[in-house]
Write a protein that holds these residues in place. Structure first.
Motif, short mmCIF file in Angstrom:
data_model
loop_
_atom_site.label_atom_id
_atom_site.label_comp_id
_atom_site.label_asym_id
_atom_site.label_seq_id
_atom_site.Cartn_x
_atom_site.Cartn_y
_atom_site.Cartn_z
N HIS A 153 0.95 -1.31 0.01
CA HIS A 153 0.01 -0.08 -0.10
C HIS A 153 1.07 1.19 0.08
N ILE A 154 0.56 2.19 -1.07
CA ILE A 154 1.49 3.19 -1.04
C ILE A 154 0.94 4.60 -0.23
N SER A 155 1.52 5.18 0.55
CA SER A 155 1.16 6.04 1.29
C SER A 155 2.19 6.92 2.25
N PRO A 156 2.19 8.35 2.23
CA PRO A 156 0.90 9.13 2.11
C PRO A 156 0.86 9.24 0.43
N GLY A 157 -0.39 9.76 0.03
CA GLY A 157 -0.51 10.30 -1.22
C GLY A 157 -2.03 10.81 -1.29
N PRO A 158 -2.67 11.01 -2.34
CA PRO A 158 -3.76 11.82 -2.47
C PRO A 158 -4.73 11.81 -1.60
N ASN A 159 -4.79 10.32 -0.79
CA ASN A 159 -5.83 9.98 0.21
C ASN A 159 -5.46 10.49 1.52
N GLU A 160 -4.22 11.05 1.91
CA GLU A 160 -3.64 11.60 2.91
C GLU A 160 -3.88 13.23 2.67
N VAL A 161 -4.06 13.66 1.85
CA VAL A 161 -4.10 15.14 1.55
C VAL A 161 -5.39 15.56 1.37
N GLY A 162 -6.46 14.88 1.58
CA GLY A 162 -7.95 15.57 1.29
C GLY A 162 -8.85 14.65 0.42
N PHE A 163 -8.31 13.81 -0.55
CA PHE A 163 -9.13 12.98 -1.41
C PHE A 163 -9.79 11.81 -0.65
N ASP A 164 -11.08 11.36 -0.70
CA ASP A 164 -11.56 10.28 0.02
C ASP A 164 -11.10 9.04 -0.98
N THR A 165 -11.02 9.40 -2.17
CA THR A 165 -10.89 8.27 -3.43
C THR A 165 -9.98 8.80 -4.25
N SER A 166 -9.22 8.09 -4.80
CA SER A 166 -8.06 8.30 -5.93
C SER A 166 -7.95 7.29 -6.91
N TYR A 167 -7.72 7.67 -8.07
CA TYR A 167 -7.55 6.93 -9.09
C TYR A 167 -6.69 7.41 -10.19
N ILE A 168 -5.55 7.25 -9.69
CA ILE A 168 -4.31 8.02 -10.51
C ILE A 168 -3.30 7.57 -11.31
N LEU A 169 -2.62 8.29 -12.10
CA LEU A 169 -1.20 7.84 -12.53
C LEU A 169 -0.45 8.79 -11.69
N ALA A 170 0.70 7.72 -11.42
CA ALA A 170 1.53 8.55 -10.56
C ALA A 170 2.15 9.70 -10.63
N ALA A 171 2.82 10.00 -11.87
CA ALA A 171 3.66 11.03 -12.36
C ALA A 171 3.00 11.51 -13.60
N THR A 172 3.77 11.18 -14.73
CA THR A 172 3.27 11.74 -16.17
C THR A 172 3.26 10.22 -16.88
N GLN A 173 2.60 10.50 -18.23
CA GLN A 173 2.56 9.54 -19.21
C GLN A 173 3.71 8.93 -19.48
#
Ligand code: NG6
Ligand code: CA
Length: 508
Positions: A153-173
């Motif tokens: 499990h990768i943390s902290p990330g979007p879920n630790e700075v305000g997003f309940d839900t995240s579906y992301i690409l980490a950096a750039t394509q």
């Protein structure tokens, strides 16, 4: 007499009941109209001021984005804080000038989370007001705390700075890892085939664009010669994780479906959705149904693809019955670039298209095309269509949205421009510091001042003037939006005034 009495009683009862119904109806009315609006930010990656037809493009048509522009407020002085992605997104989400954070520069895929979990953010503020919050798309603000194991499990990330839900690409394509991450977990990962990522050294025996050029279907021009995924050479080395690798040509559809599903599943309570699309950043990989459609090569094709996605997404809002209770903000993280490291015909097939829309510079540039971007607010039935010349910045969404949902935020650099964003006022920012790869400049009123900077002005590889000059530059953008006449010498009073404001705001 009794009969008369019962008649009155009956009439009274009927009246009382119907009155109660009316009141109940009214209460329902009040309920729906006072329901907090949904807020959606649709954010493109590297879309230039002149890349869409509502901002003057003639060589391609973007009818769906144009519908937002013609039905909402089309800002002509809308800014990202920065001319590259990471700092811009930092400004958008934290309401803070990115130059206050020395690490806010283009991040590798292995960088730790740039936003402190203690920091105020746009989604955090909204969550505090009862909002559901989500990000779908490009993140590029770092993940984890330094050494990331992509198999855990990768943390902290979007879920630790305000997003309940995240579906992301980490950096750039164009950067590894080329996998989707949902709420901190790599999607579709086979534990038998773990992922390793490294930005310095390759993994033994793994092909790269240098060792195995025959494996590439897209050719690199500069950078982008490390691991090859789907025939596309990337920045960074990656090993394993085969079952989790994304399909580049399906990425737009994939994020669209995620964004649509989020709306469908969360429409009953107010939500904030940050839909961060990947186009037209490199590698430009339109789905086959868009290939060749623009005549401008893949860069034009993915702009058409993005426009189509936005049309489909807006249809979903309408079908779900929430279009009139949703504020949509459309913008881009930084200005345009043609050759950003791959041979993909962006230069060769450009023709008469002007992604900069008459501005000077481009991505990476402190000239206007770096940070001045399309900026639209749309709210059906609530915002009266108009064009606004007020100066607005993405960083201002935090304080403005706070006002919209009935609170306030004065802890950041964000300014409450709600009235401007809703088209009720033309009084935008007086001043704004813009940033490009660490250099800053001042916009104040119609004027722009760039202090002297060392280094080359022209970045050959990308073909962009970044704005470094050994002398002060001063432009009157009202008369000279293309920044051709440097007035620093002929108008020393204005230069002195601008320098003073710059020093005050910048704290230098
Ligand atoms: C640069 C990349 C460029 C792009 C950019 C980030 C090279 C030579 N160039 O370093 O291709 O990925 O970073 O773009 O590697 S941004 O829009 O996310 O800021
Ligand atoms: Ca970008």
């Amino acid at each position: 007499k009794n009969l008369k009495q019962s008649f009155f009683l009956a009439t009274f009862l009927i009246l009382a009941i119907s009155c109660k119904d009316k009141l109940a109806e009214k209460a329902n009315d009040v309920d729906t109209t006072s329901k907090k609006p949904n807020i959606i930010v649709i954010y493109l990656d590297d879309l230039g001021y002149g890349d869409i037809s509502s901002y003057g493009a003639t060589e391609l048509q973007t009818p769906n984005i144009d519908a937002l522009a013609s039905g909402g407020i089309r800002f002509t002085n809308g800014y990202a804080t920065s001319a590259t992605c990471t700092p811009s997104r930092y400004g958008l989400l934290t309401g803070m000038y990115p130059w206050r954070n020395k690490d806010a520069k283009i991040l590798p895929g292995t960088a730790p989370l740039l936003i402190s979990t203690e920091q105020q953010t746009l989604p955090k503020m909204l969550r505090g007001q009862g909002y559901q919050t989500a990000i779908v798309g490009k993140w590029h603000l770092g993940l984890g705390s330094g050494i990331t194991d992509w198999n855990e499990h990768i943390s902290p990330g979007p879920n630790e700075v305000g997003f309940d839900t995240s579906y992301i690409l980490a950096a750039t394509q164009d950067r590894v890892p080329t996998v989707y991450i949902e709420n901190g977990n790599v999607v579709g990962l086979d534990p038998e085939d773990p992922i390793s990522v490294d930005y310095k050294n390759n993994f033994e025996g793994e092909p790269t664009a240098i060792s195995n050029p025959e494996m590439t279907t897209m050719k690199w021009h500069h950078g982008h010669n490390n691991s090859i995924v789907n025939g596309i050479p990337r920045i960074g080395f990656m090993k394993g994780g085969d079952s989790a690798k994304w399909s580049d040509v399906d990425m737009a559809d994939h994020f669209l479906t995620k964004a649509q599903d989020y709306v469908k599943n969360h429409k009953d309570k107010p939500f904030f959705l940050y839909y961060a699309m990947q186009q037209p950043h490199v590698p430009r990989t339109p789905h086959p149904r868009f290939v060749g459609k623009s005549g401008l090569g893949p860069r034009g094709d993915v702009i058409l693809e993005a426009d189509w996605c936005i049309g489909e997404f807006m249809k979903t809002l309408e079908e779900e019955g929430i279009l009139e209770n949703t504020l949509v903000v459309f913008s881009s993280d930084n200005g345009p670039v043609l050759n950003d490291g791959y041979y993909d015909d962006a230069v060769e097939k450009l023709g008469k298209h002007d992604p900069k829309g008459g501005l000077r510079g481009g991505k990476y540039s402190i000239f206007e095309a770096g940070t001045r971007v399309p900026f639209i607010t749309y709210w059906k039935g609530k915002i009266q269509p108009a064009t606004s010349n007020a100066i607005v910045c993405q960083m201002d969404l935090l304080a403005s949205m706070a006002d919209l949902v009935g609170t306030e935020d004065s802890t950041t650099d964000s300014k409450d421009l709600l009235e401007v964003l809703l088209g009720k006022s033309e009084k935008g920012r007086e001043s704004l510091i813009i940033e490009a790869t660490g250099k800053t400049a001042l916009r104040h009123g119609d004027w722009l001042m760039i202090p002297p900077y060392k280094g080359k002005n022209f970045r050959e590889k990308v073909g962009i003037e970044v704005g470094n000059m050994p002398e002060f530059q001063l432009y009157n953008l009202k008369e000279d939006v293309g920044q051709q006449n440097n007035l620093a010498i002929s108008n020393p009073e204005k230069l002195a005034e601008m320098t003073k404001i710059f020093e005050l705001l910048r704290g230098v």
